[in-house]
Motif scaffolding. Structure first.
Motif, PDB file in Angstrom:
ATOM      1  N   GLY A  90       0.812  -1.212   0.000  1.00 50.60           N
ATOM      2  CA  GLY A  90       0.000   0.000   0.000  1.00 50.60           C
ATOM      3  C   GLY A  90       0.846   1.263   0.000  1.00 50.60           C
ATOM      4  O   GLY A  90       1.916   1.309  -0.620  1.00 50.60           O
ATOM      5  N   LYS A  91       0.380   2.264   0.712  1.00 51.86           N
ATOM      6  CA  LYS A  91       1.054   3.564   0.715  1.00 51.86           C
ATOM      7  C   LYS A  91       2.389   3.538   1.439  1.00 51.86           C
ATOM      8  O   LYS A  91       3.072   4.557   1.536  1.00 51.86           O
ATOM      9  CB  LYS A  91       0.140   4.615   1.355  1.00 51.86           C
ATOM     10  CG  LYS A  91      -1.176   4.833   0.611  1.00 51.86           C
ATOM     11  CD  LYS A  91      -1.071   5.979  -0.373  1.00 51.86           C
ATOM     12  CE  LYS A  91      -2.370   6.258  -1.098  1.00 51.86           C
ATOM     13  NZ  LYS A  91      -2.664   5.207  -2.129  1.00 51.86           N
ATOM     14  N   ARG A  92       2.757   2.363   1.968  1.00 50.83           N
ATOM     15  CA  ARG A  92       4.085   2.254   2.574  1.00 50.83           C
ATOM     16  C   ARG A  92       5.134   1.909   1.529  1.00 50.83           C
ATOM     17  O   ARG A  92       6.310   1.739   1.842  1.00 50.83           O
ATOM     18  CB  ARG A  92       4.070   1.266   3.722  1.00 50.83           C
ATOM     19  CG  ARG A  92       3.240   1.857   4.876  1.00 50.83           C
ATOM     20  CD  ARG A  92       3.143   0.918   6.030  1.00 50.83           C
ATOM     21  NE  ARG A  92       4.441   0.790   6.692  1.00 50.83           N
ATOM     22  CZ  ARG A  92       4.662  -0.057   7.687  1.00 50.83           C
ATOM     23  NH1 ARG A  92       3.689  -0.838   8.106  1.00 50.83           N
ATOM     24  NH2 ARG A  92       5.832  -0.115   8.259  1.00 50.83           N
ATOM     25  N   ILE A 114       2.468   4.360  -3.691  1.00 50.22           N
ATOM     26  CA  ILE A 114       2.449   5.749  -4.152  1.00 50.22           C
ATOM     27  C   ILE A 114       3.339   5.813  -5.390  1.00 50.22           C
ATOM     28  O   ILE A 114       4.497   5.380  -5.347  1.00 50.22           O
ATOM     29  CB  ILE A 114       3.004   6.714  -3.082  1.00 50.22           C
ATOM     30  CG1 ILE A 114       2.164   6.648  -1.805  1.00 50.22           C
ATOM     31  CG2 ILE A 114       3.058   8.141  -3.636  1.00 50.22           C
ATOM     32  CD1 ILE A 114       2.731   7.477  -0.657  1.00 50.22           C
ATOM     33  N   THR A 136      -3.679   9.039  -6.024  1.00 49.38           N
ATOM     34  CA  THR A 136      -2.553   9.793  -5.469  1.00 49.38           C
ATOM     35  C   THR A 136      -1.411   9.807  -6.479  1.00 49.38           C
ATOM     36  O   THR A 136      -1.068   8.761  -7.038  1.00 49.38           O
ATOM     37  CB  THR A 136      -2.056   9.128  -4.163  1.00 49.38           C
ATOM     38  OG1 THR A 136      -3.154   9.020  -3.268  1.00 49.38           O
ATOM     39  CG2 THR A 136      -0.928   9.918  -3.530  1.00 49.38           C
ATOM     40  N   HIS A 182      -5.048  13.269  -4.473  1.00 54.55           N
ATOM     41  CA  HIS A 182      -3.995  13.488  -3.468  1.00 54.55           C
ATOM     42  C   HIS A 182      -2.642  13.659  -4.152  1.00 54.55           C
ATOM     43  O   HIS A 182      -2.335  12.945  -5.102  1.00 54.55           O
ATOM     44  CB  HIS A 182      -3.933  12.318  -2.494  1.00 54.55           C
ATOM     45  CG  HIS A 182      -5.252  12.044  -1.841  1.00 54.55           C
ATOM     46  ND1 HIS A 182      -5.766  12.836  -0.837  1.00 54.55           N
ATOM     47  CD2 HIS A 182      -6.171  11.069  -2.085  1.00 54.55           C
ATOM     48  CE1 HIS A 182      -6.952  12.360  -0.489  1.00 54.55           C
ATOM     49  NE2 HIS A 182      -7.220  11.295  -1.221  1.00 54.55           N
TER      50      HIS A 182
END
Ligand SMILES: *Cc1c(COP(=O)(O)O)cnc(C)c1O
Length: 419
Positions: A90-92, A114, A136, A182
């Protein structure tokens, strides 16, 4: 002072199970160092370190870092997969790639990473690759002549990375019109830089640009990624980057620039590799030959194929001899590997204690961009990796390469009917 964690007896014992050469990493020191890093940046509302996977692409190390809150910074499909297997998703995951093939964007999107775009034309390319743009998006800014470079990374205006200032403004406008929700902003303009003010200045550069983007594009930047490039003191006498200073000084600029612009809270990210694991990894070798010609040579059992920095950049790595840490440095040696390349030297004309065959020769600060940059030229098989666990036990986290690994891409059977 040597921070090598084993004394001679411990090393002799370890060597019974794992023969040299091997990489050794110190889990406890890596954890403590990461705690220091996070504490320094706790002055910001939200801070995250995305460990640059390329520096030490081992899933056990990634899992240790994941457990202390790190994300992963990737720039290839296998690096994305390494993060996934280590529980970083994910966003990590920050996908800071360049010249990126479509399938890698697809995989990054599948993991929910991301995506940090390296060029304005990649907006369209990404849209075509994924079918639509992700929620994002981050852009990599290249400050060009605004910012001086350094010896390893060169001058920003000569670097292939990122968008120009005009393109950055245009890119956010396009993405906003396309419905992206985002936004992040990234730059990376240094490599192995030891001047702390350099990182404070980089923070100012991005904070001011985030405000400009708000004014010109009506886009709110939610995070800035200050990149990597934090150096480590490879040479005796060099000073470690004071991260508390970098954090406090950057926070002052945050209060001066970000807060009045209404951009607080702005999340602060780094994607460092070198300062996270570099000083806590060693290439452990044994002296196998001494040679006396026009110079004095010590031949060790590792080569530049295990650690290419000295041969490639003329980089300095501290060398110590186990059990002779306090002996007088009354000899001058070139410490070499066995490649048929004269740059295969771990140290050149270095003052060292007298080295005898069988001595353990430790190459320091090899925990980042070490094993990872290795190669197989001359049929050299790369060393494995051992982790010294926080509880004092050892775990082999990568075995040494074998000839079967080296031959794995060849089909010897096909030779039979090949004339
Ligand atoms: C190499 C790299 C890093 C990490 O650099 P270090 O010197 O190991 O901290 C971070 N981000 C990007 C985009 C890189 O290419």
């Amino acid at each position: 002072m040597s921070n090598f964690p084993l004394n001679k007896d411990q090393l002799v014992e370890l060597n019974k199970t794992y023969s040299t050469p091997f990489y050794l990493y110190d889990e406890k020191a890596i954890r403590e160092n990461m705690a220091y890093f996070k504490k320094a940046f706790s002055v910001f509302p939200v801070f995250r370190e995305y460990f640059a996977v390329k520096a030490l692409p081992n899933p056990y190390i990634l899992k240790v870092l994941e457990s202390v809150g790190c994300g992963g910074d990737c720039s290839s499909l296998p690096e994305l997969m390494l993060c996934e297997k280590s529980g970083i998703t994910g966003k990590r995951i920050m996908f800071t790639s360049n010249n990126t093939p479509a399938e890698e964007y697809v995989y990054a999107q599948k993991l929910g990473a991301i995506i940090n775009l390296d060029d304005i034309t990649h907006i369209d390319y990404l849209k075509k690759s994924l079918g639509k743009l992700p929620d994002t998006i981050c852009f990599r800014y290249n400050p060009g002549p605004l910012k001086e470079g350094n010896a390893i990374i060169g001058k920003p205006e000569e670097a292939k990375y990122g968008l120009t200032r005009e393109q950055v403004i245009e890119a956010y406008k396009i993405c906003k019109a396309e419905g992206v929700e985002h936004f992040g902003l990234h730059t990376m303009v240094a490599s192995n830089e030891l001047n702390p003010d350099y990182f404070v200045e980089t923070a100012r550069l991005l904070f001011e640009l985030a405000v400009e983007i708000k004014e010109k594009c009506g886009v709110r930047i939610e995070f800035v990624d200050l990149g990597g490039g934090v150096g480590i003191p490879y040479k005796p006498g060099q000073k470690k980057v004071d991260l508390e200073y970098v954090a406090t000084e950057s926070k002052k600029i945050y209060d001066e620039v970000i807060v009045p612009a209404g951009l607080d809270p702005l999340e602060i990210y780094y994607e460092c590799g070198r300062p996270i694991t570099g000083p806590y990894g060693w290439l452990v070798t044994k002296a196998i030959h001494e040679k006396h010609i026009y110079r004095e040579y010590i031949g060790v059992d590792a080569t530049m194929a295990d650690l290419m920095r000295p041969g490639m950049y003329g980089a300095y790595h501290e060398v110590t001899v186990v059990g002779k840490e306090n002996a007088p440095k009354d000899h001058v040696y070139d410490v070499t590997g066995s490649l048929c390349e004269n740059c295969d030297k771990f140290a050149v004309q270095r003052e060292l204690p007298e080295i005898e065959t069988g001595d353990y020769v430790i190459i320091h600060d090899a925990g980042a961009h070490g094993r990872a940059m290795g190669f197989n030229y001359n049929g050299k098989l790369r060393a494995g990796e051992i982790l010294l666990r926080s509880d004092g036990t050892f775990k082999q986290i990568r075995r040494r390469e074998t000839v079967e690994d080296y031959f794995a891409t060849l089909d010897f059977d096909g030779l039979k009917d090949f004339e």
